[in-house]
Design an enzyme around this catalytic site. Structure first.
Site, mmCIF file in Angstrom:
data_model
loop_
_atom_site.group_PDB
_atom_site.id
_atom_site.type_symbol
_atom_site.label_atom_id
_atom_site.label_comp_id
_atom_site.label_asym_id
_atom_site.label_seq_id
_atom_site.Cartn_x
_atom_site.Cartn_y
_atom_site.Cartn_z
ATOM 1 N N GLY A 10 5.628 -6.446 -5.682
ATOM 2 C CA GLY A 10 4.635 -6.211 -4.630
ATOM 3 C C GLY A 10 3.410 -5.496 -5.190
ATOM 4 N N ASP A 37 13.503 -7.461 -6.991
ATOM 5 C CA ASP A 37 12.640 -7.803 -5.859
ATOM 6 C C ASP A 37 13.173 -9.068 -5.186
ATOM 7 O OD1 ASP A 37 9.332 -7.083 -5.237
ATOM 8 O OD2 ASP A 37 10.241 -8.853 -4.310
ATOM 9 N N LEU A 39 11.439 -11.075 -3.487
ATOM 10 C CA LEU A 39 10.346 -12.061 -3.413
ATOM 11 C C LEU A 39 10.213 -12.592 -1.984
ATOM 12 C CD1 LEU A 39 10.575 -14.031 -6.809
ATOM 13 C CD2 LEU A 39 9.120 -12.077 -6.231
ATOM 14 N N ASP A 61 18.161 -8.563 -3.265
ATOM 15 C CA ASP A 61 17.900 -7.806 -2.040
ATOM 16 C C ASP A 61 18.418 -6.372 -2.198
ATOM 17 O OD1 ASP A 61 17.897 -6.873 0.615
ATOM 18 O OD2 ASP A 61 18.362 -8.863 1.406
ATOM 19 N N THR A 125 5.467 7.087 2.980
ATOM 20 C CA THR A 125 4.097 6.949 3.479
ATOM 21 C C THR A 125 3.726 8.092 4.420
ATOM 22 O OG1 THR A 125 2.764 5.607 5.006
ATOM 23 C CG2 THR A 125 5.114 5.388 5.220
ATOM 24 N N ASP A 126 2.439 8.388 4.495
ATOM 25 C CA ASP A 126 1.982 9.421 5.441
ATOM 26 C C ASP A 126 2.140 8.957 6.893
ATOM 27 O OD1 ASP A 126 -0.065 7.526 5.534
ATOM 28 O OD2 ASP A 126 -1.692 8.955 5.235
ATOM 29 N N GLU A 127 2.381 7.651 7.097
ATOM 30 C CA GLU A 127 2.498 7.156 8.475
ATOM 31 C C GLU A 127 3.718 7.720 9.200
ATOM 32 O OE1 GLU A 127 1.453 3.167 9.396
ATOM 33 O OE2 GLU A 127 0.352 2.896 7.530
ATOM 34 N N TYR A 149 7.255 0.083 11.786
ATOM 35 C CA TYR A 149 7.153 0.281 10.328
ATOM 36 C C TYR A 149 7.320 1.755 9.991
ATOM 37 C CZ TYR A 149 4.841 1.311 5.886
ATOM 38 O OH TYR A 149 4.550 1.814 4.631
ATOM 39 N N ALA A 150 6.508 2.608 10.637
ATOM 40 C CA ALA A 150 6.531 4.035 10.314
ATOM 41 C C ALA A 150 7.897 4.644 10.641
ATOM 42 C CB ALA A 150 5.418 4.751 11.068
ATOM 43 N N LYS A 153 10.370 3.762 7.977
ATOM 44 C CA LYS A 153 10.133 4.564 6.767
ATOM 45 C C LYS A 153 10.614 6.002 6.991
ATOM 46 C CE LYS A 153 8.430 3.547 3.375
ATOM 47 N NZ LYS A 153 8.949 2.928 2.119
ATOM 48 N N ARG A 213 -8.927 6.584 8.121
ATOM 49 C CA ARG A 213 -7.885 6.465 7.105
ATOM 50 C C ARG A 213 -8.378 7.091 5.807
ATOM 51 N NH1 ARG A 213 -5.767 5.570 11.179
ATOM 52 N NH2 ARG A 213 -4.470 3.786 11.769
ATOM 53 N N ASN A 248 -12.816 3.012 9.919
ATOM 54 C CA ASN A 248 -12.758 1.598 9.552
ATOM 55 C C ASN A 248 -14.136 0.946 9.657
ATOM 56 O OD1 ASN A 248 -10.061 1.828 9.087
ATOM 57 N ND2 ASN A 248 -9.415 0.884 11.024
ATOM 58 N N ARG A 272 -5.056 -2.845 18.182
ATOM 59 C CA ARG A 272 -3.641 -3.096 17.979
ATOM 60 C C ARG A 272 -2.812 -2.108 18.798
ATOM 61 N NH1 ARG A 272 -1.394 -0.436 13.666
ATOM 62 N NH2 ARG A 272 -2.870 -1.243 12.191
HETATM 63 P P1 NAD Z 1 4.238 -4.793 -0.567
HETATM 64 O O1 NAD Z 1 4.551 -5.394 0.748
HETATM 65 O O2 NAD Z 1 3.045 -5.272 -1.320
HETATM 66 O O3 NAD Z 1 5.490 -4.960 -1.553
HETATM 67 C C1 NAD Z 1 6.813 -4.813 -1.105
HETATM 68 C C2 NAD Z 1 7.726 -5.518 -2.123
HETATM 69 O O4 NAD Z 1 9.083 -5.300 -1.705
HETATM 70 C C3 NAD Z 1 7.500 -7.016 -2.188
HETATM 71 O O5 NAD Z 1 7.441 -7.436 -3.539
HETATM 72 C C4 NAD Z 1 8.727 -7.611 -1.507
HETATM 73 O O6 NAD Z 1 9.109 -8.877 -2.002
HETATM 74 C C5 NAD Z 1 9.776 -6.539 -1.799
HETATM 75 N N1 NAD Z 1 10.864 -6.529 -0.817
HETATM 76 C C6 NAD Z 1 10.770 -6.600 0.530
HETATM 77 N N2 NAD Z 1 12.003 -6.580 1.079
HETATM 78 C C7 NAD Z 1 12.883 -6.490 0.051
HETATM 79 C C8 NAD Z 1 14.305 -6.409 -0.020
HETATM 80 N N3 NAD Z 1 15.075 -6.453 1.091
HETATM 81 N N4 NAD Z 1 14.880 -6.317 -1.234
HETATM 82 C C9 NAD Z 1 14.123 -6.299 -2.374
HETATM 83 N N5 NAD Z 1 12.770 -6.377 -2.357
HETATM 84 C C10 NAD Z 1 12.175 -6.467 -1.156
HETATM 85 O O7 NAD Z 1 4.159 -3.235 -0.312
HETATM 86 P P2 NAD Z 1 3.305 -2.105 -1.059
HETATM 87 O O8 NAD Z 1 2.029 -1.939 -0.362
HETATM 88 O O9 NAD Z 1 3.336 -2.362 -2.517
HETATM 89 O O10 NAD Z 1 4.195 -0.822 -0.716
HETATM 90 C C11 NAD Z 1 5.249 -0.409 -1.603
HETATM 91 C C12 NAD Z 1 5.885 0.847 -1.038
HETATM 92 O O11 NAD Z 1 4.895 1.876 -0.914
HETATM 93 C C13 NAD Z 1 6.490 0.668 0.353
HETATM 94 O O12 NAD Z 1 7.697 1.383 0.409
HETATM 95 C C14 NAD Z 1 5.452 1.274 1.291
HETATM 96 O O13 NAD Z 1 6.059 1.796 2.444
HETATM 97 C C15 NAD Z 1 4.893 2.381 0.417
HETATM 98 N N6 NAD Z 1 3.497 2.785 0.697
HETATM 99 C C16 NAD Z 1 2.510 1.845 0.756
HETATM 100 C C17 NAD Z 1 1.196 2.262 0.989
HETATM 101 C C18 NAD Z 1 0.060 1.259 1.017
HETATM 102 O O14 NAD Z 1 -1.071 1.632 1.342
HETATM 103 N N7 NAD Z 1 0.272 0.002 0.700
HETATM 104 C C19 NAD Z 1 0.898 3.611 1.161
HETATM 105 C C20 NAD Z 1 1.948 4.543 1.092
HETATM 106 C C21 NAD Z 1 3.243 4.116 0.851
#
Ligand code: NAD
Length: 332
Positions: A10, A37, A39, A61, A125-127, A149-150, A153, A213, A248, A272
């Protein structure tokens, strides 16, 4: 040293994995990296080097305990990114969020315990803190998540905490603000808007556009995660912020400017459900304890990110064609 990166195909996980493979993380320059992953639509094998002598890719998974018990032995550390991450999707498919984010974290930590992996960073996440009108969240702020989602998490954070308290697992939790940078799926706000503008399409801005944000470059987030992995204390939570906070609407103006588009390219759309108004992180703890400070100024990081999408249509165009939620914007 051998590190398992869940969700490493990801956006943020692949940035961290590439950093390890490129020797950019102190003390782990020669680390072997396993990416696990599933995928899903958000995971992309193209985010990782096709062949690298120190990379092993496992499609699987995080809810699959037998698979984890097979893969984990021999690893020194796990950095757990795998999650369903798109808030808008969680309004429609909350069960999948609870399954992967809460159930997957529990399954992973169970496997960690049984296989004796020494160190875990759980990426959150901060959410989980909800939304606030003024001030900023410390690690002691209450968990008041507003979206599925939040909430999923927040559940995963509590499960992680329980594995520390009950079983003594050596794990730390991070809570970061919104990330941006290359390889972010075009369903998320910044890549969504940049790629729409590159295609000459109008960008959909939610509500009055005054949601605030705090944006942090993915590279700064990954440096913070590595500091926590190597120096963070067990059972502790570390907020990660220090990015640039703006509405935003202001962010949209900046993106229009970077893409050479006028204000007529913005389309106001209905707000939303459960849209958090403002996020703000107090990250004093990680700064004072681990010497963290972000390095990439927002203006430069944003310009570089817009340029990356301009230069890499072959990466994002196929994702945009298949994304069922492409007409929405989401900050995280
Ligand atoms: P993303 O959606 O880009 O990537 C998530 C990855 O997890 C993907 O590659 C997906 O295939 C994989 N995945 C999903 N379900 C799965 C499962 N059951 N088993 C194995 N792999 C699985 O997300 P991201 O933006 O890279 O976020 C990564 C982490 O960081 C998350 O935990 C998210 O909560 C946290 N986060 C993200 C942000 C942000 O701004 N994007 C900010 C703070 C925290």
């Amino acid at each position: 040293m051998k590190v398992l990166v869940t969700g490493g195909a990801g956006f943020i996980g692949s940035h961290y994995a590439r950093g390890l493979l490129e020797g950019r993380h102190a003390g782990y320059e020669d680390a072997d990296v396993t990416v696990l992953d599933k995928l899903t639509y958000a995971g992309n094998r193209d985010n990782l080097p096709e062949r690298h002598p120190r990379l092993t890719f496992v499609q699987g998974d995080v809810c699959d305990l037998p698979l984890l018990l097979d893969v984990l032995p021999g690893h020194d550390a796990v950095v757990h990114f795998a999650a369903e991450s798109h808030v808008d999707r969680s309004l429609h498919t909350a069960a999948e969020f609870v399954r992967t984010n809460a159930g997957g974290t529990q399954t992973l930590l169970e496997a960690v315990l049984r296989t004796g992996v020494e160190r875990v960073v759980h990426v959150s996440t901060d959410e989980v803190y909800g939304s606030l009108d003024e001030g900023s969240w410390t690690e002691h702020s209450p968990l008041l998540p507003n979206t599925p989602y939040a909430a999923s998490k927040a559940a995963s954070d509590l499960i992680a905490r329980s594995y520390f308290r009950t079983h003594g697992a050596d794990l730390s939790i991070t809570r970061c603000s919104n990330n941006y940078g290359p390889y972010q799926h075009p369903e998320k706000l910044i890549p969504c808007f940049v790629t729409h503008l590159l295609e000459g399409r109008r960008v959909p801005l939610y509500g009055d556009g005054l949601n605030v944000r705090e944006w942090l470059h993915v590279d700064d987030h990954c440096r913070a995660l590595h500091l926590v992995l190597t120096g963070g204390r067990a059972g502790e939570i570390y907020n990660v912020g220090g990015g640039d906070d703006r509405t935003n609407a202001a962010l949209t103006e900046e993106l229009l400017r970077l893409c050479g588009a006028g204000p007529g390219m913005v389309e106001r759309v209905a707000d939303r459900k459960g849209h958090d108004r403002r996020y703000a992180i107090d990250d004093t703890k990680i700064r004072e304890e681990l010497g963290y400070a972000p390095r990439i100024p927002f203006e430069r990081g944003l310009a570089d990110t817009a340029a990356w999408y301009r230069d890499n249509p072959g990466w994002w165009k196929p994702l945009k064609e298949t994304g069922p939620l492409e007409e929405t914007e989401e900050e995280n």
